[in-house]
Motif scaffolding. Structure first.
Motif, mmCIF file in Angstrom:
data_model
loop_
_atom_site.group_PDB
_atom_site.id
_atom_site.type_symbol
_atom_site.label_atom_id
_atom_site.label_comp_id
_atom_site.label_asym_id
_atom_site.label_seq_id
_atom_site.Cartn_x
_atom_site.Cartn_y
_atom_site.Cartn_z
ATOM 1 N N HIS A 23 0.828 -1.214 0.000
ATOM 2 C CA HIS A 23 0.000 0.000 0.000
ATOM 3 C C HIS A 23 0.862 1.264 0.000
ATOM 4 O O HIS A 23 1.174 1.830 1.048
ATOM 5 C CB HIS A 23 -0.904 -0.010 1.233
ATOM 6 N N SER A 108 -6.168 2.255 -11.621
ATOM 7 C CA SER A 108 -7.368 2.755 -10.969
ATOM 8 C C SER A 108 -8.289 3.352 -12.017
ATOM 9 O O SER A 108 -7.827 4.019 -12.948
ATOM 10 C CB SER A 108 -7.040 3.816 -9.917
ATOM 11 N N LYS A 134 -6.717 -0.370 -7.576
ATOM 12 C CA LYS A 134 -6.999 0.234 -6.279
ATOM 13 C C LYS A 134 -8.299 1.034 -6.361
ATOM 14 O O LYS A 134 -8.495 1.814 -7.294
ATOM 15 C CB LYS A 134 -5.855 1.164 -5.843
ATOM 16 N N ILE A 164 -7.507 -3.814 -4.479
ATOM 17 C CA ILE A 164 -7.431 -3.257 -3.134
ATOM 18 C C ILE A 164 -8.562 -2.248 -2.961
ATOM 19 O O ILE A 164 -8.721 -1.343 -3.781
ATOM 20 C CB ILE A 164 -6.079 -2.562 -2.893
#
Length: 312
Positions: A23, A108, A134, A164
């Motif tokens: 992360h 993303s 993400k 995520i």
């Protein structure tokens, strides 16, 4: 920034690293464009007491290389909710490709863009080689359990790449009037239980200790084989007791090291992690082995070895 499209190929040697940080945020691109509006950036810096909010990709790579760690790097596309264009994913991938011994790019897309989100997700996978995605439901302003977004989860499931999702408390918008319009309920991990159940081949990583819903997150990760928890965003000394206890046993294969860099540094996180009452045999899994499995890095390493043997 070059107009040439760069496709990422991972060159992380799992035998040469001691950990994988799941992360890490890249908050500025090569043109100096920041990922979020200025007031959001300022509020999150204050909330986390971050010394450096916008290190470059090369700086991030140097830091993780020095620590003998790999890092998952991403930004968040929240253009609909924030009214602010995201960092260039192409630039992020190119930066990771230049540092592919330690940096691994996640893509993303803004789920609220409908069909355009599907087109862009496919482009990021097929043309750019992103290794996962993400999402931040609160910052992006969407309920991941809504069937409106199921075509996106179906597409990402077909790619076989992990996703995520931010869960729990939110440093973004913290302390601003109305939290800058950011709604915490979208980050309740129970919303991801629906997604995990309906897309069993989609690997879901619930980011952060999910305060105030930690018991829910523990339960989901225990119940669903395709769900994991990353430990980013909090110093380990503040982890909920239930998370520490279950990380020591039933969740020992389901939790993943993560910092939330640059908001929390690897040094700060690891120092507090060393003080947790965890079994010695559990620590390597949390720091590295669980992530290697989730990301398929062992397979990458074997492919690299095969290429070396071929040309030996």
């Amino acid at each position: 920034m070059s107009d040439q499209v760069v496709k990422y190929e991972c060159a992380v040697d799992v035998d040469q690293i001691v950990a994988v940080d799941m992360h890490v945020h890249l908050e500025v691109d090569s043109c100096g464009h920041e990922s979020m509006p200025a007031d959001i950036m300022e509020a999150s810096s204050k909330y986390f007491k971050a010394a450096e909010r916008t290190p470059s990709a090369d700086t991030i790579a140097d830091i993780y290389r020095a620590h003998k760690m790999a890092a998952i790097v991403f930004t968040v596309d929240a253009r609909t909710q924030m009214g602010h264009l995201p960092n260039s994913i192409d630039d992020l991938v190119a930066n990771c490709a230049r540092n592919n011994d330690v940096l691994i790019p996640f893509g993303s897309v803004d789920p609220r863009m409908g069909e355009d989100a599907l087109v862009e997700a496919r482009r990021q996978v097929e043309d750019l080689g992103v290794c996962g995605f993400k999402f931040h439901p609160s910052v992006q302003g969407f309920d991941p359990s809504s069937e409106e977004f199921y075509p996106l989860w179906e597409l990402l499931e077909s790619f076989g790449l992990p996703c995520i999702f931010h869960t729990g408390q939110n440093g973004m918008g913290a302390g601003l009037p109305g939290g800058r319009g950011i709604k915490l309920r979208y980050s309740n991990p129970l919303l991801l239980d629906d997604v995990a159940a309906d897309f069993p081949k989609l690997t879901i990583i619930m980011a952060h200790p999910s305060v105030p819903w930690q018991d829910e997150a523990n339960s989901i990760a225990t119940h669903k084989s395709n769900v994991y928890i990353d430990l980013s965003g909090w110093s380990p000394k503040y982890f909920p007791e239930s998370l520490v206890k279950q990380s020591n046993n039933v969740l020992s294969k389901k939790v993943l090291f993560g910092t939330d860099f640059p908001l929390i540094t690897p040094e700060k996180w690891l120092s507090a992690f060393a003080e947790l009452p965890l079994k010695d045999e559990v620590r390597p899994g949390i720091l590295k082995d669980n992530a290697v499995k989730v990301l398929g890095l062992g397979a990458v390493s074997k492919q690299a070895d095969a290429k070396e043997d071929q040309y030996a």
